[in-house]
Design an enzyme around this catalytic site. Structure first.
Site, short mmCIF file in Angstrom:
data_model
loop_
_atom_site.label_atom_id
_atom_site.label_comp_id
_atom_site.label_asym_id
_atom_site.label_seq_id
_atom_site.Cartn_x
_atom_site.Cartn_y
_atom_site.Cartn_z
N HIS A 294 -1.32 -6.39 -4.24
CA HIS A 294 -2.35 -6.51 -5.28
C HIS A 294 -1.99 -5.69 -6.51
O HIS A 294 -1.51 -4.56 -6.42
CB HIS A 294 -3.75 -6.21 -4.76
CG HIS A 294 -4.04 -4.79 -4.37
ND1 HIS A 294 -4.45 -3.83 -5.26
CD2 HIS A 294 -4.03 -4.19 -3.16
CE1 HIS A 294 -4.69 -2.70 -4.63
NE2 HIS A 294 -4.42 -2.89 -3.35
N ASP A 306 -1.13 2.59 -4.12
CA ASP A 306 -2.15 1.57 -3.87
C ASP A 306 -2.45 0.82 -5.16
O ASP A 306 -3.36 1.18 -5.87
CB ASP A 306 -3.41 2.24 -3.33
CG ASP A 306 -4.45 1.23 -2.86
OD1 ASP A 306 -4.09 0.06 -2.64
OD2 ASP A 306 -5.62 1.64 -2.72
N GLU A 340 -8.30 -6.87 -5.72
CA GLU A 340 -8.42 -6.63 -4.28
C GLU A 340 -9.38 -5.47 -4.02
O GLU A 340 -10.21 -5.54 -3.11
CB GLU A 340 -7.04 -6.32 -3.70
CG GLU A 340 -7.01 -6.25 -2.18
CD GLU A 340 -7.32 -4.88 -1.60
OE1 GLU A 340 -7.54 -4.80 -0.38
OE2 GLU A 340 -7.38 -3.89 -2.36
N GLU A 341 -9.26 -4.41 -4.81
CA GLU A 341 -10.06 -3.22 -4.57
C GLU A 341 -11.56 -3.51 -4.65
O GLU A 341 -12.36 -2.91 -3.96
CB GLU A 341 -9.70 -2.13 -5.59
CG GLU A 341 -8.27 -1.64 -5.54
CD GLU A 341 -7.95 -0.85 -4.27
OE1 GLU A 341 -8.83 -0.73 -3.39
OE2 GLU A 341 -6.82 -0.36 -4.16
N ASP A 368 0.33 -3.47 1.58
CA ASP A 368 -0.81 -2.80 0.96
C ASP A 368 -1.25 -1.62 1.82
O ASP A 368 -2.40 -1.51 2.22
CB ASP A 368 -1.96 -3.78 0.76
CG ASP A 368 -3.15 -3.15 0.02
OD1 ASP A 368 -2.97 -2.08 -0.57
OD2 ASP A 368 -4.24 -3.73 0.07
N HIS A 439 -6.99 6.25 -3.18
CA HIS A 439 -8.15 6.16 -4.06
C HIS A 439 -8.49 7.47 -4.76
O HIS A 439 -9.65 7.73 -5.10
CB HIS A 439 -9.38 5.66 -3.31
CG HIS A 439 -9.29 4.25 -2.84
ND1 HIS A 439 -10.33 3.61 -2.20
CD2 HIS A 439 -8.28 3.34 -2.91
CE1 HIS A 439 -9.96 2.37 -1.91
NE2 HIS A 439 -8.71 2.19 -2.33
#
Length: 480
Positions: A294, A306, A340-341, A368, A439
């Site tokens: 992603h 990420d 995606e997130e 991922d 994140h």
């Protein structure tokens, strides 16, 4: 790694806002023509040795992450950086010689992050590191001030008496377990997804959670949350694991009051874009092996692990395969999914747009879960796939990749195509330290280790190449 839908590690936890079970109903899957068992020719097995040699000597994946995170940076959908990332991906694919490079529109809700601040004001004033959860409504710039009520788990919060949290801040304190396969995420992330609605039902004015992470740093972890129809939307944030520990100790001694300022909130709907490019097969160009990652990221760091790492593994794998003397038989499709997130919106849009072609997807995989290394290979066995799976597993042994137990490969953005019947190969990336920075503001280029991402690229490229060269089908006999 963001939050996945109903399939895979993150999917099990999220129950995404774009329900893949609904999308699956839109996918009119055609019967897969039974082409017999998948067989891998000797020439492909010989070529994979060269592929791995080149990858381990320098796959080029690090350079891809460096370019993406330096030239673009964080990639929250709807921001100028998001548009820059789409342009970057289109150029990268065209520069490496992929064909039919194009973008596919992905409509989704907009959201903005603004001022985020929290502090304990009693019994003793002190700051608290906080980040709003994605999709959270705001407190307004003035913030809210309230007593904090602690719950050890989401289940405990749900068991609280109705009305018991009126005017208070609910705090869910569940820590996340560190595991190689990332399975600790599934239990912990449930409080982030369902916590706001559960707290609102009890009358809470806001909710905070212990960050869903395995670190001991004062950097909070963001991530998506979900509200329920008919339930009040309340502000939601995550505090760092360090601040969670401090808050726990204070609450053991007596009442705690907190001020929370989350000047964030929803925006008008936006359109972002997935980016797609093909390395065309010479013999069976209509049969597709797909590699997903992603393109979007959260906005606190620069999205290096990420999912800049996944983007890099995908593009570097395609470039390595393109450079082999032996020509690919099937088409390799690279899909860099949007959003995606925020709830796998790109996956939903792709699945709907390509429903009619679902039967032509031979095999899929995605990256991922950070940089790796890849430590395990999984692909659900059947009478057609058994021999090819054994051959793939054997070629991965020099990379110290073991064959996992028989079972469905996990997927996020490939979820809709998997629901349509596409076999999914899982190349398990080592997640032991992944959730230390997942994140957070620490998701930056310095977290990318060259030898590790080269090994991961070697493993992915190997499986993709063998699937492209294989004869027959990986689908079970008579599968739809």
């Amino acid at each position: 790694m963001g939050d996945k839908g109903v399939l895979g590690l993150k999917n099990k936890a999220l129950g995404t806002g774009v329900a893949l079970s609904v999308i699956a109903g839109l996918l009119a899957t055609a019967a897969w023509a039974d082409a017999g068992p998948a067989t891998i020719p000797a020439s492909a097995l010989n070529s994979v040795k060269e592929l791995q040699k080149r990858a381990l000597a320098g796959s080029g994946a690090y350079e891809v992450v460096e370019s993406l995170t330096t030239q673009v940076g964080p990639r929250l959908p709807g921001t100028p950086n998001d548009a820059a990332a789409v342009a970057w991906a289109v150029k990268a694919m065209k520069d490496m010689g992929l064909q039919d490079v194009h973008t596919e529109a992905v409509p989704m809700p907009g959201w903005r992050r603004g001022l985020e601040r929290a502090s304990i004001i009693a019994p003793m004033p002190q700051p608290v590191a906080v980040a709003a959860l994605g999709a959270s409504v705001g407190t307004g710039p003035e913030g809210i001030e309230a007593e904090v009520v602690r719950f050890a788990s989401l289940a405990d919060l749900k068991a609280a008496p109705d009305g018991s949290l009126t005017g208070k801040i609910a705090y869910i304190a569940l820590p996340m377990a560190r595991t190689q396969d990332g399975s600790g995420y599934g239990e912990a992330v449930a409080m982030r997804i369902a916590g706001p609605a559960a707290a609102a039902k009890k009358g809470a004015a806001a909710v905070i959670i212990r960050s869903v992470g395995t670190d001991a740093h004062r950097t909070p972890h963001t991530g998506m949350t979900r509200y329920e129809d008919g339930v009040a939307k309340i502000p939601a944030g995550a505090i760092s694991t360090i601040d969670a520990g401090q808050l726990d100790r204070l609450l053991e001694r007596g009442p705690v009051r907190m001020k929370l300022v989350l000047d964030v909130g929803p925006l008008d709907p936006i359109t972002t874009y997935s980016v797609v490019g093909d390395l065309k097969g010479t013999e069976k160009p209509d049969e597709i092996v797909v590699m997903g990652a992603h393109l979007d990221s959260w906005d606190l760091g620069t999205g290096a692990i990420d999912d800049g790492a996944g983007v890099a593994i995908a593009l570097a794998s395609a470039k390595l395969i393109k450079g082999l003397p032996e020509k690919p038989k099937r088409t390799l499709r690279i899909v860099l999914f949007a959003a995606e997130e925020e709830g796998t919106y790109g996956a939903a849009a792709y699945g709907k747009a390509h429903a009619a072609d679902a039967a032509h997807y031979v095999l899929g995989t995605e990256a991922d879960l950070g940089i790796g290394p890849v430590w395990q290979f999984k692909l659900k066995s059947n009478a057609n796939a058994e021999g090819a799976i054994a051959a793939m597993a054997a070629t991965l042994k020099p990379l110290r990749v073991i064959q996992g137990a028989d079972g469905e490969g996990e997927s996020s953005d490939l979820g809709p195509m998997a629901e349509a019947g596409m076999p999914v190969a899982e190349l398990s990336l080592d997640a032991t330290t992944y959730f230390d920075i997942h994140h957070t503001a620490d998701d930056t280029l310095d977290r990318i280790d060259r030898p590790t991402i080269d090994q991961s690229t070697a493993a992915y490229a190997s499986v993709l190449w063998l699937a492209m060269q294989a004869g027959g089908t990986f689908r079970a006999p008579g599968a739809k």
